[in-house]
Design a protein around this motif. Structure first.
Motif, PDB file in Angstrom:
ATOM      1  N   TYR A  69       0.834  -1.203   0.000  1.00 31.48           N
ATOM      2  CA  TYR A  69       0.000   0.000   0.000  1.00 31.48           C
ATOM      3  C   TYR A  69       0.871   1.256   0.000  1.00 31.48           C
ATOM      4  N   PRO A  70       0.309   2.400  -0.436  1.00 34.04           N
ATOM      5  CA  PRO A  70       1.102   3.636  -0.459  1.00 34.04           C
ATOM      6  C   PRO A  70       1.664   3.977   0.920  1.00 34.04           C
ATOM      7  N   VAL A  71       2.890   4.485   0.945  1.00 36.62           N
ATOM      8  CA  VAL A  71       3.563   4.854   2.182  1.00 36.62           C
ATOM      9  C   VAL A  71       3.799   6.358   2.190  1.00 36.62           C
ATOM     10  N   LEU A  72       3.387   7.006   3.272  1.00 34.92           N
ATOM     11  CA  LEU A  72       3.662   8.420   3.494  1.00 34.92           C
ATOM     12  C   LEU A  72       4.615   8.532   4.671  1.00 34.92           C
ATOM     13  N   THR A  73       5.760   9.198   4.481  1.00 34.60           N
ATOM     14  CA  THR A  73       6.686   9.411   5.588  1.00 34.60           C
ATOM     15  C   THR A  73       6.447  10.799   6.175  1.00 34.60           C
ATOM     16  N   ASN A  74       6.291  10.832   7.486  1.00 32.38           N
ATOM     17  CA  ASN A  74       5.892  12.054   8.180  1.00 32.38           C
ATOM     18  C   ASN A  74       6.878  12.341   9.308  1.00 32.38           C
ATOM     19  N   HIS A  75       6.831  13.549   9.852  1.00 30.67           N
ATOM     20  CA  HIS A  75       7.472  13.822  11.136  1.00 30.67           C
ATOM     21  C   HIS A  75       6.531  14.700  11.944  1.00 30.67           C
ATOM     22  N   GLY A  76       6.547  14.497  13.259  1.00 34.63           N
ATOM     23  CA  GLY A  76       5.636  15.245  14.110  1.00 34.63           C
ATOM     24  C   GLY A  76       4.266  14.591  14.189  1.00 34.63           C
ATOM     25  N   GLY A  77       3.290  15.359  14.657  1.00 32.62           N
ATOM     26  CA  GLY A  77       1.941  14.837  14.838  1.00 32.62           C
ATOM     27  C   GLY A  77       1.276  14.447  13.526  1.00 32.62           C
ATOM     28  N   LYS A  78       0.512  13.378  13.559  1.00 31.67           N
ATOM     29  CA  LYS A  78      -0.161  12.884  12.353  1.00 31.67           C
ATOM     30  C   LYS A  78      -1.575  13.450  12.191  1.00 31.67           C
ATOM     31  N   GLY A  79      -2.070  14.147  13.214  1.00 31.45           N
ATOM     32  CA  GLY A  79      -3.425  14.669  13.161  1.00 31.45           C
ATOM     33  C   GLY A  79      -3.714  15.538  11.952  1.00 31.45           C
ATOM     34  N   PRO A  80      -2.871  16.536  11.620  1.00 32.60           N
ATOM     35  CA  PRO A  80      -3.139  17.356  10.439  1.00 32.60           C
ATOM     36  C   PRO A  80      -3.189  16.551   9.138  1.00 32.60           C
ATOM     37  N   VAL A  81      -2.346  15.528   9.034  1.00 31.02           N
ATOM     38  CA  VAL A  81      -2.375  14.675   7.837  1.00 31.02           C
ATOM     39  C   VAL A  81      -3.696  13.915   7.768  1.00 31.02           C
ATOM     40  N   LEU A  82      -4.135  13.392   8.895  1.00 31.93           N
ATOM     41  CA  LEU A  82      -5.406  12.663   8.931  1.00 31.93           C
ATOM     42  C   LEU A  82      -6.574  13.578   8.597  1.00 31.93           C
ATOM     43  N   GLU A 114     -10.785  14.835   4.729  1.00 32.50           N
ATOM     44  CA  GLU A 114     -11.482  15.794   3.869  1.00 32.50           C
ATOM     45  C   GLU A 114     -11.468  15.334   2.417  1.00 32.50           C
ATOM     46  N   ARG A 115     -10.375  14.718   2.004  1.00 29.44           N
ATOM     47  CA  ARG A 115     -10.274  14.278   0.600  1.00 29.44           C
ATOM     48  C   ARG A 115     -11.221  13.137   0.280  1.00 29.44           C
ATOM     49  N   VAL A 116     -11.360  12.187   1.189  1.00 28.83           N
ATOM     50  CA  VAL A 116     -12.188  11.017   0.855  1.00 28.83           C
ATOM     51  C   VAL A 116     -13.666  11.251   1.168  1.00 28.83           C
ATOM     52  N   GLY A 117     -13.966  12.083   2.167  1.00 32.02           N
ATOM     53  CA  GLY A 117     -15.365  12.332   2.505  1.00 32.02           C
ATOM     54  C   GLY A 117     -16.123  11.061   2.831  1.00 32.02           C
ATOM     55  N   ALA A 118     -15.464  10.165   3.555  1.00 33.14           N
ATOM     56  CA  ALA A 118     -16.028   8.851   3.899  1.00 33.14           C
ATOM     57  C   ALA A 118     -15.422   8.441   5.233  1.00 33.14           C
ATOM     58  N   PRO A 119     -15.907   7.346   5.833  1.00 31.33           N
ATOM     59  CA  PRO A 119     -15.322   6.913   7.111  1.00 31.33           C
ATOM     60  C   PRO A 119     -13.815   6.674   7.006  1.00 31.33           C
ATOM     61  N   VAL A 120     -13.101   7.129   8.030  1.00 28.51           N
ATOM     62  CA  VAL A 120     -11.651   6.945   8.097  1.00 28.51           C
ATOM     63  C   VAL A 120     -11.316   6.323   9.453  1.00 28.51           C
ATOM     64  N   ALA A 121     -10.491   5.295   9.449  1.00 25.22           N
ATOM     65  CA  ALA A 121      -9.996   4.670  10.675  1.00 25.22           C
ATOM     66  C   ALA A 121      -8.478   4.787  10.703  1.00 25.22           C
ATOM     67  N   PHE A 122      -7.934   4.955  11.901  1.00 28.52           N
ATOM     68  CA  PHE A 122      -6.498   5.181  12.080  1.00 28.52           C
ATOM     69  C   PHE A 122      -5.982   4.229  13.155  1.00 28.52           C
ATOM     70  N   VAL A 123      -4.864   3.558  12.862  1.00 33.98           N
ATOM     71  CA  VAL A 123      -4.251   2.608  13.795  1.00 33.98           C
ATOM     72  C   VAL A 123      -2.815   3.039  14.068  1.00 33.98           C
ATOM     73  N   ASP A 124      -2.460   3.209  15.359  1.00 37.82           N
ATOM     74  CA  ASP A 124      -1.113   3.628  15.712  1.00 37.82           C
ATOM     75  C   ASP A 124      -0.780   3.104  17.104  1.00 37.82           C
ATOM     76  N   ASP A 125       0.507   2.861  17.342  1.00 42.42           N
ATOM     77  CA  ASP A 125       0.926   2.399  18.666  1.00 42.42           C
ATOM     78  C   ASP A 125       1.235   3.547  19.614  1.00 42.42           C
ATOM     79  N   SER A 126       1.359   4.758  19.096  1.00 45.88           N
ATOM     80  CA  SER A 126       1.797   5.890  19.905  1.00 45.88           C
ATOM     81  C   SER A 126       0.618   6.617  20.545  1.00 45.88           C
ATOM     82  N   PRO A 127       0.597   6.746  21.868  1.00 43.51           N
ATOM     83  CA  PRO A 127      -0.471   7.509  22.518  1.00 43.51           C
ATOM     84  C   PRO A 127      -0.523   8.958  22.043  1.00 43.51           C
ATOM     85  N   SER A 128       0.636   9.551  21.794  1.00 46.49           N
ATOM     86  CA  SER A 128       0.651  10.948  21.356  1.00 46.49           C
ATOM     87  C   SER A 128       0.052  11.104  19.964  1.00 46.49           C
ATOM     88  N   GLN A 129       0.214  10.099  19.104  1.00 47.15           N
ATOM     89  CA  GLN A 129      -0.380  10.179  17.772  1.00 47.15           C
ATOM     90  C   GLN A 129      -1.900   9.976  17.830  1.00 47.15           C
TER      91      GLN A 129
END
Length: 216
Positions: free
Chosen positions: A132-145, A150-165
């Motif tokens: 699947y496509p890979v996006l490399t980020n730094h910092g908080g992932k909230g703005p990316v999500l 907004e782009r998909v306008g459909a349900p979005v689910a997010f899975v991460d091990d980091s409490p801060s993310q």
């Protein structure tokens, strides 16, 4: 605000509007990090004594004692990803679970990884059946999500091990269904769950039904 590293990647990312989206982290979610990192730093004279969710606090040099600090930890992590990303071991059940969920949703891997290791991460995940496509980020992932939702306008689910993310997602993308998941037993023992977010599952097999509901 989107950072300069992620913005051009989002511009070339192809997404289908109206179709649910699953966004997943990589380290300790799709591939094991901590247990191989322990061996990696061990070969360089470091012991990793984890008693809390902090790599820098856990670094003890065998000849110099506890000299781990943020700069040292970041340098070791960066070197690790440069040398070992292409050979990281997959978390049990991840590829099968994502293949199953791909019938219901489009999938993107959102990973905080040095950008120089992106191609190695893509190669490694493809070899494990995670193409699947890979996006490399730094910092908080909230703005990316927020942007992706907004782009998909459909349900979005997010899975991460980091409490801060997870907290970043809740702050910046409150419509996204967040799932705190740690696929590595050793990491799970020291990573605290975010506030009011108990672990729903400890394996991908157990996580899948929760994601199916979130994406429906």
């Amino acid at each position: 605000m989107l950072n300069d590293q992620i913005r051009p990647q989002l511009e070339t990312l192809s997404l289908e509007p109206g179709k649910p989206l699953l966004v997943v982290d990589a380290d300790e979610v799709l591939v094991y990090f901590l247990r191989d990192f322990r061996h990696y730093v061990g070969a360089q004279g470091w012991d990793l004594r984890l008693t809390e969710y902090s790599l820098e606090a856990a670094l003890h040099h065998r000849s110099q004692g506890h000299v781990g600090d943020r700069a040292t930890a970041l340098a070791l992590i960066d070197a690790y990803f440069q040398e070992r990303t292409a050979g990281m071991e997959a978390i049990t059940g991840a590829a099968r679970a994502l293949s199953h969920l791909s019938d219901q949703a489009q999938i993107v891997v959102l990973t905080n990884l040095p950008h120089h290791a992106k191609s190695m991460r893509e190669q490694n995940l493809r070899a494990h059946g995670i193409p699947y496509p890979v996006l490399t980020n730094h910092g908080g992932k909230g703005p990316v999500l927020h942007h992706l939702a907004e782009r998909v306008g459909a349900p979005v689910a997010f899975v991460d091990d980091s409490p801060s993310q997870v907290r970043s997602a809740r702050k910046h993308a409150p419509t996204v269904a967040t799932h705190h998941f740690v696929g590595c037993d050793e990491a799970r023992a020291v990573i605290p769950a975010p506030e009011d977010t108990p672990y729903l599952a400890e394996t991908w097999e157990a996580l899948v039904p929760h994601l199916e509901v979130a994406l429906s």
